[in-house]
Each structure stands twice: as C-alpha cells, then as structure tokens.
Scaffold this active site. Structure first.
Site, PDB file in Angstrom:
ATOM      1  N   LYS A  83     -45.898  16.428  29.744  1.00  0.00           N
ATOM      2  CA  LYS A  83     -46.451  17.767  29.941  1.00  0.00           C
ATOM      3  C   LYS A  83     -45.407  18.780  29.500  1.00  0.00           C
ATOM      4  O   LYS A  83     -44.256  18.759  29.983  1.00  0.00           O
ATOM      5  CB  LYS A  83     -46.750  17.966  31.415  1.00  0.00           C
ATOM      6  CG  LYS A  83     -48.089  18.555  31.716  1.00  0.00           C
ATOM      7  CD  LYS A  83     -48.184  18.709  33.214  1.00  0.00           C
ATOM      8  CE  LYS A  83     -49.544  19.150  33.624  1.00  0.00           C
ATOM      9  NZ  LYS A  83     -49.564  19.474  35.052  1.00  0.00           N
TER      10      LYS A  83
HETATM   11  C1  E4P Z   1     -52.536  20.778  36.049  1.00  0.00           C
HETATM   12  O1  E4P Z   1     -52.117  19.901  35.329  1.00  0.00           O
HETATM   13  C2  E4P Z   1     -51.754  21.446  37.104  1.00  0.00           C
HETATM   14  O2  E4P Z   1     -50.929  20.513  37.750  1.00  0.00           O
HETATM   15  C3  E4P Z   1     -52.576  22.103  38.169  1.00  0.00           C
HETATM   16  O3  E4P Z   1     -53.949  22.048  37.922  1.00  0.00           O
HETATM   17  C4  E4P Z   1     -52.025  23.425  38.542  1.00  0.00           C
HETATM   18  O4  E4P Z   1     -52.933  24.165  39.255  1.00  0.00           O
HETATM   19  P1  E4P Z   1     -52.618  25.116  40.482  1.00  0.00           P
HETATM   20  O5  E4P Z   1     -53.062  26.473  40.059  1.00  0.00           O
HETATM   21  O6  E4P Z   1     -53.448  24.557  41.605  1.00  0.00           O
HETATM   22  O7  E4P Z   1     -51.140  25.041  40.786  1.00  0.00           O
END
Ligand code: E4P
Length: 219
Positions: A83
């Site tokens: 990522k």
């Molecule tokens: C996606 O890969 C992220 O880890 C996640 O959806 C982040 O979302 P949040 O806004 O709940 O932190």
C-alpha cells in the site's frame, strides 16, 4: 464483488474467515497501531490466515525508502500487496514495484485525477476513501462512479477497492457501481448479513413451530 476485511484484529479476522466473507484484507498504520504489540508478527500471521491479497502500507515518504520497506514487507507472505500513499513519491514507487512483480494499492485517493494517475502508473488497486469524503459533506460514492467510468473508458486493469466504508449502504452502492472490491470494517461486515425482518420472521416461524405437539414436530 470481492469483500475485503479492513482490520488488523486477529479474532475479527478469524471469525470473518469462518463465515467465508473474506476475499482479502487491508491494513493501515492506524489499524496496526490500535492492536499494539508486535506489529510485524501480527502482519505475518494475517498474511498466513488470509488466502487473498493482504495490503500492508509503507510508512516512508521518500520513494527509495518506500522501496526498501516494500522489500521487507513482501517477505511476510506471497499475498502481500504494498500500500503506497497517493503522493508524488508514491507515484514514482508504483511502476518500480510493479516491474518487480509486486502489486501495489494506491491509498488515500480522494479525486478522480489521483485515481487516473495511479492507474497510469500501473497500480494493481486504488482505494478511494468514501466515508472521509462524506464526512466533509462531499459525495464519496460519486467519486467511485467517476473512477469506474474513467477506468472503463480506457480499459485500465487497475481494480477499485472502495475504502473508508461507514455503513452497509456504502457496500451495496459499491456493488451497484461495479467496483471490484470494498474493504469493510468488521462491525459493518457483520451487519451485511443481518436484517431486522429476518430476525422477526425467524422468531415467528420458530414460535409457530413450537405450537405443534412435540411428536408431530419430529421429521
Ligand atoms: C483502506 O484500505 C483503509 O485502511 C481504510 O478503509 C481507511 O478508512 P478509515 O476512514 O475508516 O480510516
């Protein structure tokens, strides 16, 4: 549509896997930090438990350092997806990683142009964050619709993972738009299978069945 679990909690992962709901998993530094302890051991265990792609995020800001981090993260399992944040250095890192056969997930995507740049760079996945946009009174699902249209217009193979999911409706809208995957917090994933009318209907059926004399009830 593939369902990914957005979690670094081993009990949540185990339960969702038992239910057959997990096609892949995403983590981020916040989710790993929330669990505390040995993040690396946890990440390795997650890669072992989940058969599908597991996104592990780099925390460096410079391209060279991202590549170094990625080199280590991919040793955690054959299913690791790196990522990478949607930054200029992230965009530089994506084609280099992809040329090494390492799949990337470009994260923190908030505009169609960011998604287009990630797709041009060769990212395997992009993650538009719908919930965080909704929280600013913008329309997260509209962003997903625009990204899907752009990718279809140019046949980009990059897959769209709808992220920052806040409720089941985000998941059903993602499916209606043809998104490839949604990454879903455990609590919301559990909600997907439930409906109050299912519970009420089942209760009525079982109460009615209980009114039959016990002997007639046997099959
Ligand atoms: C996606 O890969 C992220 O880890 C996640 O959806 C982040 O979302 P949040 O806004 O709940 O932190």
């Amino acid at each position: 549509m593939r369902l990914f679990l957005d979690s670094a909690n081993l009990s949540e992962i185990e339960h969702a896997l038992e239910l057959g709901m997990v096609d892949g998993l995403t983590t981020n530094p916040t989710l790993l930090a929330r669990e505390g302890g040995d993040w690396e051991g946890r990440a390795r265990e997650i890669c072992r438990m989940v058969k599908g792609p597991v996104s592990l995020e780099v925390t460096s800001l410079k391209c060279g350092e991202m590549l170094e981090e990625a080199r280590r993260l991919v040793t955690f399992g054959p299913n690791v997806v790196i990522k990478v944040p949607m930054t200029q250095d992230g965009l530089k890192a994506v084609p280099i990683l992809q040329s090494r056969d390492i799949d990337t997930n470009v994260t923190l995507v908030f505009s169609p142009m960011q998604a287009l740049l990630a797709a041009r760079a060769g990212a395997a996945y992009v993650s538009p964050f719908v919930g965080r946009l909704d929280a600013l009174a913008q329309n997260g699902m509209e962003l997903v619709r625009e990204i899907m249209t752009i990718f279809q217009n140019y046949n980009y193979p990059t897959q769209v993972i709808v992220a920052s999911v806040r409720h089941p409706r985000h998941v059903s809208e993602a499916a209606l738009l043809g998104a490839h995957a949604a990454t879903i917090p455990y609590k919301i994933m559990m909600q997907l299978a439930r409906h109050p009318l299912t519970d009420a209907g089942l209760e009525t059926f079982l109460n009615d069945w209980a009114k039959l004399p016990p002997i007639t009830r046997q099959a």
